[in-house]
Write a protein that holds these residues in place. Structure first.
Motif, PDB file in Angstrom:
ATOM      1  N   ARG A  22       0.857  -1.179   0.000  1.00 27.75           N
ATOM      2  CA  ARG A  22       0.000   0.000   0.000  1.00 27.75           C
ATOM      3  C   ARG A  22       0.892   1.228   0.000  1.00 27.75           C
ATOM      4  NH1 ARG A  22      -3.973   2.347   4.662  1.00 27.75           N
ATOM      5  NH2 ARG A  22      -1.979   2.342   5.736  1.00 27.75           N
ATOM      6  N   ALA A  23       0.631   2.156  -0.925  1.00 29.98           N
ATOM      7  CA  ALA A  23       1.481   3.334  -1.058  1.00 29.98           C
ATOM      8  C   ALA A  23       0.633   4.554  -1.396  1.00 29.98           C
ATOM      9  CB  ALA A  23       2.530   3.115  -2.148  1.00 29.98           C
ATOM     10  N   PRO A  53      -4.786  14.919  -3.596  1.00 31.21           N
ATOM     11  CA  PRO A  53      -3.797  14.622  -4.639  1.00 31.21           C
ATOM     12  C   PRO A  53      -3.109  13.271  -4.457  1.00 31.21           C
ATOM     13  CG  PRO A  53      -2.944  16.232  -3.084  1.00 31.21           C
ATOM     14  CD  PRO A  53      -4.391  16.066  -2.765  1.00 31.21           C
ATOM     15  N   LEU A  54      -2.980  12.823  -3.203  1.00 26.50           N
ATOM     16  CA  LEU A  54      -2.356  11.533  -2.926  1.00 26.50           C
ATOM     17  C   LEU A  54      -3.428  10.487  -2.673  1.00 26.50           C
ATOM     18  CD1 LEU A  54       0.551  12.770  -0.669  1.00 26.50           C
ATOM     19  CD2 LEU A  54       0.822  11.640  -2.869  1.00 26.50           C
ATOM     20  N   THR A  55      -3.307   9.363  -3.348  1.00 29.88           N
ATOM     21  CA  THR A  55      -4.267   8.276  -3.209  1.00 29.88           C
ATOM     22  C   THR A  55      -3.573   7.056  -2.627  1.00 29.88           C
ATOM     23  OG1 THR A  55      -5.464   9.060  -5.171  1.00 29.88           O
ATOM     24  CG2 THR A  55      -5.920   6.820  -4.427  1.00 29.88           C
ATOM     25  N   LEU A  56      -4.125   6.519  -1.552  1.00 29.10           N
ATOM     26  CA  LEU A  56      -3.596   5.269  -1.004  1.00 29.10           C
ATOM     27  C   LEU A  56      -4.090   4.131  -1.882  1.00 29.10           C
ATOM     28  CD1 LEU A  56      -3.919   5.683   2.873  1.00 29.10           C
ATOM     29  CD2 LEU A  56      -1.975   6.148   1.383  1.00 29.10           C
ATOM     30  N   THR A  57      -3.157   3.452  -2.505  1.00 29.44           N
ATOM     31  CA  THR A  57      -3.528   2.442  -3.481  1.00 29.44           C
ATOM     32  C   THR A  57      -2.622   1.227  -3.360  1.00 29.44           C
ATOM     33  OG1 THR A  57      -3.955   2.102  -5.842  1.00 29.44           O
ATOM     34  CG2 THR A  57      -2.013   3.379  -5.269  1.00 29.44           C
ATOM     35  N   PHE A  88       6.328   6.771   1.470  1.00 27.73           N
ATOM     36  CA  PHE A  88       4.943   6.795   1.957  1.00 27.73           C
ATOM     37  C   PHE A  88       4.270   5.486   1.531  1.00 27.73           C
ATOM     38  CE2 PHE A  88       5.149  11.674   1.434  1.00 27.73           C
ATOM     39  CZ  PHE A  88       5.780  11.791   2.654  1.00 27.73           C
ATOM     40  N   ALA A  89       4.758   4.403   2.098  1.00 28.08           N
ATOM     41  CA  ALA A  89       4.309   3.061   1.747  1.00 28.08           C
ATOM     42  C   ALA A  89       4.683   2.123   2.880  1.00 28.08           C
ATOM     43  CB  ALA A  89       4.972   2.606   0.449  1.00 28.08           C
ATOM     44  N   ALA A 129       5.082   7.396  -6.523  1.00 25.99           N
ATOM     45  CA  ALA A 129       4.872   7.066  -5.117  1.00 25.99           C
ATOM     46  C   ALA A 129       5.799   7.951  -4.294  1.00 25.99           C
ATOM     47  CB  ALA A 129       5.162   5.588  -4.859  1.00 25.99           C
ATOM     48  N   LEU A 130       5.231   8.880  -3.527  1.00 27.41           N
ATOM     49  CA  LEU A 130       6.021   9.917  -2.866  1.00 27.41           C
ATOM     50  C   LEU A 130       6.679   9.435  -1.558  1.00 27.41           C
ATOM     51  CD1 LEU A 130       4.230  13.374  -3.193  1.00 27.41           C
ATOM     52  CD2 LEU A 130       6.086  12.394  -4.546  1.00 27.41           C
ATOM     53  N   GLY A 131       7.529  10.335  -1.019  1.00 33.22           N
ATOM     54  CA  GLY A 131       8.174  10.112   0.272  1.00 33.22           C
ATOM     55  C   GLY A 131       9.652   9.817   0.127  1.00 33.22           C
TER      56      GLY A 131
END
Length: 378
Positions: free
Chosen positions: A4-5, A22-26, A149-150, A66-68
């Motif tokens: 999950r990210a 803007p960010l989607t957990l997917t 962010f995952a 995928a950010l972070g």
């Protein structure tokens, strides 16, 4: 494996992010690590303005991504059958500038300018090429070789620095970017000498890391400028001789110091603030800029004044740091109580709150927020 990210589908997003999302957990497919790579379990990740600049479009990156990039993790597996440096269960700080060890900057002791790493980061790939993240058969780009962010990530082994496992993860994460950048600007870029005066523009995570780094390095006095009363108060608690709101700050600082500071560090990321920092620096002094403004911004100085005043303007990327050298040094200063990194921590939240947390960051209402990917939302 499936992970999950938090994925950014496009840049140039406006707030409030809690509404625009803007960010989607997917769910993504994560390839196993290849040679020279590690599969890691993300324990904690910090929110940084470099992430925000990708969301709002100030930093152009390939999408989706995928950010972070500021994080601490645990090694789950290695891509090499016999990795001589990392083992399963090792705790590692992740950094966004792996070094190939072969290009001219790496060979010159300037691995933070590694040409291969810069190219890979710009392309959203890992250092050895390609992407390990996929969704419905399509590749998803890595953010600065980390994508923290995952709940898990595959990284190049040169993006990891092994640390002791007794450091709380929410503190350890901050050493990967905020501390490296802020303290590195002081120790590496400015080459602080004990007794020199330092002024810092901006008291976010990087600015406060520069403040505690300056104090640990023997700077005196240390002053700071920030519009937030809460951050100015924290700066005073941490040992600043004075903190000031932007309006009229320069004259107040000169009155307090009896002149201009030797070193001025700009962490805000605005060309206009860099001009102010340059003007505040004494003749013969050093201006260090670590902020990343919109690439279209420009700043103006007088060439005659630059020569006549003998000032030095220093760009400082990741604090000109060598992570494997500097992270252990800063952790030692933290353990001794000389660099209270824990005071930079504003909050700890589950990953599900990521969009709301970026609203808080954009408003300047936090120093460093940390998400725990395995923490469930309550």
């Amino acid at each position: 494996m499936q992970i999950r990210a938090a994925v950014l589908e496009r840049s140039g997003n406006d707030g409030p992010f809690a509404t625009t999302l803007p960010l989607t957990l997917t769910t993504l497919e994560l390839d196993p690590p290849g040679p020279g790579e590690l599969l890691v379990r993300i324990e904690a990740a910090g929110l940084c303005h470099s992430d925000l600049s990708v969301i709002n479009g100030n930093r152009v990156r390939p999408m989706p991504m995928a950010l972070g990039h500021e994080a601490v993790a645990t090694v789950v597996s290695t891509g090499d059958r016999q990795d001589t440096l990392f083992a399963v269960g090792d705790r590692v700080v992740l950094t966004f500038l792996p070094a190939c060890g072969e290009c001219v900057p790496c060979a010159s002791g300037e691995a933070y300018l590694c040409a291969r790493a810069a190219a890979a980061n710009g392309a959203g790939e890992l250092l050895r090429g390609g992407r390990r993240l996929h969704r419905d058969g399509d590749a998803v780009h890595h953010h600065l070789g980390v994508s923290a962010f995952a709940d898990h990530a595959v990284i190049d082994r040169r993006s990891a620095v092994k640390i002791d496992a007794d450091i709380p993860v929410e503190i350890a994460a901050l050493f990967g970017c905020a501390v490296l950048t802020g303290a590195g600007a002081v120790f590496n870029s400015a080459a602080l000498r004990p007794g020199e005066g330092v002024a810092i523009y901006g008291l976010g995570g990087v600015g406060l890391a520069a403040l505690i780094g300056s104090l640990a390095g023997g700077a005196t006095p240390v002053v700071a400028i920030d519009p937030s009363p809460q951050k100015r108060a924290l700066g005073l608690e941490l040992g600043a001789a004075g903190t000031f709101a932007p309006d009229g700050a320069e004259s107040q600082i000169e009155t307090l110091l009896g002149g201009k500071p030797d070193i001025v560090i700009e962490t805000v990321g605005k060309a206009s603030v860099l001009e102010q920092a340059y003007a505040l620096t004494r003749r013969g002094g050093r201006v260090v800029t670590v902020g990343l403004p919109n690439p279209m911004e420009r700043f103006a100085i007088s060439p005659t004044g630059l020569v006549g005043d003998n000032k030095t303007i220093i760009g400082s990327y990741l604090g000109a740091s060598i992570p494997a050298r500097d992270i252990p040094r800063y952790i030692a200063l933290w353990r001794s109580g000389r660099m209270p990194v824990e005071r930079l921590l504003s909050s700890v939240s589950p990953l599900a709150k990521i969009n709301t947390l970026f609203d808080i960051l954009a408003r300047g209402d936090a120093v460093r927020q940390v998400v725990i990917p395995h923490l469930e939302e309550t």
